[in-house]
Design a protein around this motif. Structure first.
Motif, PDB file in Angstrom:
ATOM      1  N   LEU A  69       6.740  -3.372  -0.551  1.00 38.92           N
ATOM      2  CA  LEU A  69       7.700  -3.756   0.189  1.00 38.92           C
ATOM      3  C   LEU A  69       8.112  -3.110   1.616  1.00 38.92           C
ATOM      4  CD1 LEU A  69      10.164  -5.798   0.421  1.00 38.92           C
ATOM      5  CD2 LEU A  69      11.726  -4.098  -0.467  1.00 38.92           C
ATOM      6  N   GLY A  70       7.929  -3.739   2.868  1.00 36.95           N
ATOM      7  CA  GLY A  70       8.330  -3.123   4.073  1.00 36.95           C
ATOM      8  C   GLY A  70       7.297  -2.273   4.632  1.00 36.95           C
ATOM      9  N   GLU A  71       6.020  -2.115   4.027  1.00 34.43           N
ATOM     10  CA  GLU A  71       5.064  -1.498   4.709  1.00 34.43           C
ATOM     11  C   GLU A  71       4.113  -2.510   5.622  1.00 34.43           C
ATOM     12  OE1 GLU A  71       5.026   2.264   1.637  1.00 34.43           O
ATOM     13  OE2 GLU A  71       3.279   1.298   2.122  1.00 34.43           O
ATOM     14  N   THR A  72       3.633  -1.910   6.538  1.00 32.38           N
ATOM     15  CA  THR A  72       2.693  -2.557   7.518  1.00 32.38           C
ATOM     16  C   THR A  72       1.343  -2.482   6.996  1.00 32.38           C
ATOM     17  OG1 THR A  72       4.269  -2.688   9.151  1.00 32.38           O
ATOM     18  CG2 THR A  72       1.999  -3.142   9.739  1.00 32.38           C
ATOM     19  N   GLU A  73       0.600  -3.571   6.917  1.00 29.38           N
ATOM     20  CA  GLU A  73      -0.709  -3.386   6.471  1.00 29.38           C
ATOM     21  C   GLU A  73      -1.640  -4.440   7.511  1.00 29.38           C
ATOM     22  OE1 GLU A  73      -1.350  -4.672   2.680  1.00 29.38           O
ATOM     23  OE2 GLU A  73      -0.129  -3.003   1.895  1.00 29.38           O
ATOM     24  N   ILE A  74      -2.992  -3.846   7.598  1.00 30.16           N
ATOM     25  CA  ILE A  74      -3.950  -4.776   8.112  1.00 30.16           C
ATOM     26  C   ILE A  74      -4.690  -5.468   7.092  1.00 30.16           C
ATOM     27  CG2 ILE A  74      -6.177  -4.968   9.590  1.00 30.16           C
ATOM     28  CD1 ILE A  74      -4.960  -2.708  11.356  1.00 30.16           C
ATOM     29  N   TRP A  75      -4.584  -6.674   7.102  1.00 30.94           N
ATOM     30  CA  TRP A  75      -5.543  -7.486   6.290  1.00 30.94           C
ATOM     31  C   TRP A  75      -6.922  -8.043   6.886  1.00 30.94           C
ATOM     32  CZ3 TRP A  75      -2.392 -11.035   2.434  1.00 30.94           C
ATOM     33  CH2 TRP A  75      -1.416 -10.320   1.692  1.00 30.94           C
ATOM     34  N   GLU A  76      -8.126  -7.948   6.431  1.00 27.96           N
ATOM     35  CA  GLU A  76      -9.198  -8.206   7.199  1.00 27.96           C
ATOM     36  C   GLU A  76      -9.685  -9.316   6.308  1.00 27.96           C
ATOM     37  OE1 GLU A  76     -12.079  -5.197   8.145  1.00 27.96           O
ATOM     38  OE2 GLU A  76     -13.342  -6.202   6.732  1.00 27.96           O
ATOM     39  N   PHE A 122       5.600  -7.353   4.574  1.00 31.25           N
ATOM     40  CA  PHE A 122       6.774  -8.317   3.733  1.00 31.25           C
ATOM     41  C   PHE A 122       8.172  -7.703   3.669  1.00 31.25           C
ATOM     42  CE2 PHE A 122       2.449  -9.189   2.562  1.00 31.25           C
ATOM     43  CZ  PHE A 122       2.468 -10.453   2.741  1.00 31.25           C
ATOM     44  N   ASP A 123       9.091  -8.384   3.905  1.00 24.97           N
ATOM     45  CA  ASP A 123      10.552  -7.906   3.910  1.00 24.97           C
ATOM     46  C   ASP A 123      11.316  -8.454   2.688  1.00 24.97           C
ATOM     47  OD1 ASP A 123      10.029  -6.108   5.851  1.00 24.97           O
ATOM     48  OD2 ASP A 123      10.441  -7.508   7.388  1.00 24.97           O
ATOM     49  N   ARG A 124      10.474  -9.232   2.063  1.00 27.50           N
ATOM     50  CA  ARG A 124      11.228 -10.082   0.806  1.00 27.50           C
ATOM     51  C   ARG A 124      10.454  -9.560  -0.394  1.00 27.50           C
ATOM     52  NH1 ARG A 124      13.604 -11.074   4.658  1.00 27.50           N
ATOM     53  NH2 ARG A 124      14.639 -12.704   5.514  1.00 27.50           N
ATOM     54  N   THR A 125      11.031  -9.509  -1.772  1.00 31.33           N
ATOM     55  CA  THR A 125      10.275  -9.325  -2.810  1.00 31.33           C
ATOM     56  C   THR A 125       9.793 -10.410  -3.596  1.00 31.33           C
ATOM     57  OG1 THR A 125      12.171  -9.169  -4.289  1.00 31.33           O
ATOM     58  CG2 THR A 125      11.468  -7.275  -2.971  1.00 31.33           C
ATOM     59  N   ALA A 126       8.491 -10.100  -4.343  1.00 30.03           N
ATOM     60  CA  ALA A 126       7.984 -11.154  -5.178  1.00 30.03           C
ATOM     61  C   ALA A 126       7.462 -10.474  -6.430  1.00 30.03           C
ATOM     62  CB  ALA A 126       6.865 -12.008  -4.622  1.00 30.03           C
ATOM     63  N   ASP A 127       8.258 -10.944  -7.522  1.00 31.73           N
ATOM     64  CA  ASP A 127       7.835 -10.218  -8.993  1.00 31.73           C
ATOM     65  C   ASP A 127       6.453 -10.968  -9.674  1.00 31.73           C
ATOM     66  OD1 ASP A 127       8.670 -12.573 -10.251  1.00 31.73           O
ATOM     67  OD2 ASP A 127      10.644 -11.481 -10.577  1.00 31.73           O
ATOM     68  N   LYS A 128       6.135 -10.228 -10.689  1.00 31.40           N
ATOM     69  CA  LYS A 128       5.218 -10.774 -11.447  1.00 31.40           C
ATOM     70  C   LYS A 128       5.169 -12.154 -12.004  1.00 31.40           C
ATOM     71  CE  LYS A 128       4.312  -7.880 -14.653  1.00 31.40           C
ATOM     72  NZ  LYS A 128       4.298  -6.644 -15.155  1.00 31.40           N
ATOM     73  N   GLN A 169      -3.001 -14.124  -6.155  1.00 31.65           N
ATOM     74  CA  GLN A 169      -1.489 -13.930  -6.224  1.00 31.65           C
ATOM     75  C   GLN A 169      -1.171 -12.442  -6.125  1.00 31.65           C
ATOM     76  OE1 GLN A 169      -0.265 -16.533  -9.330  1.00 31.65           O
ATOM     77  NE2 GLN A 169      -1.703 -15.671 -10.616  1.00 31.65           N
ATOM     78  N   PHE A 170      -0.121 -12.307  -5.347  1.00 32.76           N
ATOM     79  CA  PHE A 170       0.504 -10.785  -5.149  1.00 32.76           C
ATOM     80  C   PHE A 170       1.927 -10.505  -5.359  1.00 32.76           C
ATOM     81  CE2 PHE A 170       2.416 -10.822  -0.690  1.00 32.76           C
ATOM     82  CZ  PHE A 170       1.555 -12.178  -0.344  1.00 32.76           C
ATOM     83  N   THR A 171       2.256  -9.502  -5.829  1.00 34.00           N
ATOM     84  CA  THR A 171       3.641  -9.047  -6.041  1.00 34.00           C
ATOM     85  C   THR A 171       3.982  -8.046  -4.757  1.00 34.00           C
ATOM     86  OG1 THR A 171       3.305  -7.133  -7.054  1.00 34.00           O
ATOM     87  CG2 THR A 171       3.495  -8.838  -8.359  1.00 34.00           C
ATOM     88  N   VAL A 172       5.290  -8.233  -4.353  1.00 31.38           N
ATOM     89  CA  VAL A 172       5.650  -7.259  -3.342  1.00 31.38           C
ATOM     90  C   VAL A 172       7.164  -6.484  -4.026  1.00 31.38           C
ATOM     91  CG1 VAL A 172       6.905  -6.944  -1.160  1.00 31.38           C
ATOM     92  CG2 VAL A 172       5.049  -8.892  -1.413  1.00 31.38           C
ATOM     93  N   ALA A 173       7.170  -5.111  -3.805  1.00 27.95           N
ATOM     94  CA  ALA A 173       8.124  -4.591  -4.569  1.00 27.95           C
ATOM     95  C   ALA A 173       8.374  -3.294  -3.982  1.00 27.95           C
ATOM     96  CB  ALA A 173       7.899  -4.309  -6.018  1.00 27.95           C
TER      97      ALA A 173
END
Ligand code: C2O
Ligand code: CU
Ligand code: CU
Length: 498
Positions: free
Chosen positions: A410-417, A467-473, A494-498
């Protein structure tokens, strides 16, 4: 006919794969008034209700078409919501199979996202509570059931959503709904001889994506909008399963793009052709002050995994291998809709503001990590096409409901290629808006394309995402190709954000 897999298969014989007739330049059908969807205004705490249902629509003259919609026969209302409010909706379903309501582009928690893990079962009611906190934008909603999204959207389970932001009101853009601010949902469809929709994806029409030879706007074939002699805002959604559009006006006039998927641009961008891939949105301002009637056209969609190989004889703008194509001129250009000017309507906006209040101010910061996604057609190419589409996937994995492919902090900036070899794929990410850094090996100017939730990947794209919102399993977010036949064939993760 009922809304079942069997009924889709039954219709196969009627010729989806027949070559389109060419030389019928802009066939004469169409011209009905542009339908303006009902506005469901959920600002200020008003609760709403969306009921997925079957219906009968008069799209063709003299023949009824069995369709599906949310609280109406085809498509759904335009839903208007306000930043800073919690929107409450009852979601119902009177169709004999599970559907969902995915809020495409809304920055909400995974458990409210309406994806494949959040079905609304037949005769069930689900209570939705959407915390709206993002800049003004044109979004949409649609059903998103595993392996059924293509059919559901094709039959009509989709609608537009407008996020309003106090920072963006009265910013000088046209904003009178249905008059100088028009929703424009563009979809291509195939009709069987009995007037019903035909949706029979298999082999080539899975590989290419399923394309139609009739162009619908808000559910009417090539309709006509009557507009004031001033500035008019078109909120265009490419709601097609697979077709790319290259929108332009018949007289070559330029127009200004003022918003992309994630919201307003800092300043209008002048152009005369706008490309929109499936699920992308754009808001454009068109000047009709000269009073002239004009047609909105699109250039041919040549996106195909066959590349040049099939280009001459069978492929091109869509011969046998490319599915159905609309009647076009020799260049492949076809009509989308028409505009006529009614001087009896008040032209409320006559000039365009130089800058736009309420545009998102990106604040991604420095990326801390990089992830790679390779969009695979796997058995793509000729063998896959002949063998029924093959499996599609991402990084070699085909979508599985019980596999979480990525865990994102959650809250970490990433580069997606994102890489894609055979053709252009519109890659979509749930739960946020991102910034495109480069595409096709070329750096992208963020001021010109704003924030996005779909990027049409040309060989390789890099996006900055957080992502600034969460998504669980239990209710993860999805990333996927928005060519819906590719998504349904497994080009999703599919991915979670926590
Ligand atoms: Cu438009 Cu995963 O959706
Ligand atoms: Cu989405
Ligand atoms: Cu794709």
């Amino acid at each position: 006919m009922s809304f079942t897999r069997r009924s889709f298969i039954k219709a196969t014989a009627a010729g989806v794969f027949l070559p389109a007739l060419t030389g019928r330049a802009f066939a004469a059908e169409g011209g009905a008034p542009l339908p303006i969807p009902e506005m469901m205004d959920l600002r200020g705490g008003t609760a709403g209700e969306l009921i997925a249902q079957l219906g009968s629509s008069n799209i063709l003259q003299g023949k009824a078409t069995q369709t599906a919609g949310y609280s109406q026969a085809y498509l759904g209302p335009v839903i208007r919501v306000n930043r800073g409010e919690t929107v409450r909706l009852d979601l119902g379903n009177t169709i004999a199979e599970p559907v969902s309501v995915h809020w495409h582009g809304l920055h909400i928690e995974g458990n409210q996202d309406g994806g494949p893990h959040s079905p609304v079962n037949p005769n069930e009611t689900v209570k939705a509570a959407l915390d709206i906190d993002q800049p003004a934008a044109t979004l949409w909603y649609h059903s998103h059931i595993m392996e059924r999204t293509g059919a559901h959207v094709w039959y009509g389970l989709a609608g537009m959503m407008l996020v309003e932001d106090p920072d963006a009101v009265a910013n000088g853009l046209p904003e009178t709904y249905g008059e100088d601010d028009l929703p424009i949902v563009v979809q291509d469809r195939v009709f069987a001889n009995d007037g019903n929709f035909l949706y029979t994806p298999r082999g080539p029409s899975i590989m290419m994506g399923y394309k139609g030879d009739q162009i619908l706007v808000n559910g009417a074939i090539k309709p006509e909008a009557s507009v004031p002699a001033g500035m008019v805002r078109l909120r265009i959604l490419n709601g097609s399963n697979a077709r790319l559009y290259h929108f332009n006006f018949e007289d070559g006039r330029s127009f200004s793009q003022v918003a992309t998927d994630g919201g307003l641009l800092p300043a209008p961008v002048l152009m005369n052709t706008l490309t929109l891939a499936p699920a992308e949105r754009a808001e454009i301002i068109v000047d009709f002050s000269d009073g002239a009637a004009v047609r909105l056209l699109s250039g041919a969609d040549n996106n195909s995994p066959m590349g040049g190989m099939m280009g001459g004889g069978m492929g091109g703008g869509g011969g046998m291998m490319g599915g159905a194509s609309p009647a076009s001129d020799a260049s492949g250009s076809f009509e989308v809709m028409r505009f006529s000017v009614n001087t009896g309507l008040e032209a409320k906006v006559k000039t365009l503001p130089a800058t736009l209040n309420g545009a998102p101010v990106p604040d991604f910061g420095e990326p801390v990590r990089r992830r790679s996604f390779r969009l695979d057609m796997m058995n793509g190419g000729m063998m896959g096409m002949l063998s029924g589409g093959g499996g599609m996937g991402i990084n070699g994995e085909t979508m599985k409901m019980d596999v979480i492919n990525e865990d994102v902090p959650l809250g970490e900036t990433e580069i997606w290629e994102i890489t894609a070899a055979e053709m252009l794929h519109p890659f979509h990410v749930h739960g946020t808006s991102f910034q495109v850094l480069s595409n096709g090996g070329v750096p992208v100017n963020p001021a010109g394309i704003g924030l996005k939730d779909v990027v049409l990947v040309d060989k390789k794209a890099e996006i900055l995402v957080r992502f600034d919102r969460t998504a669980d399993k239990a209710t993860p977010y999805m990333y996927h190709c928005h060519i819906l036949e590719h998504e349904d064939a497994g080009m999703m993760g599919q991915f979670t954000v926590a």
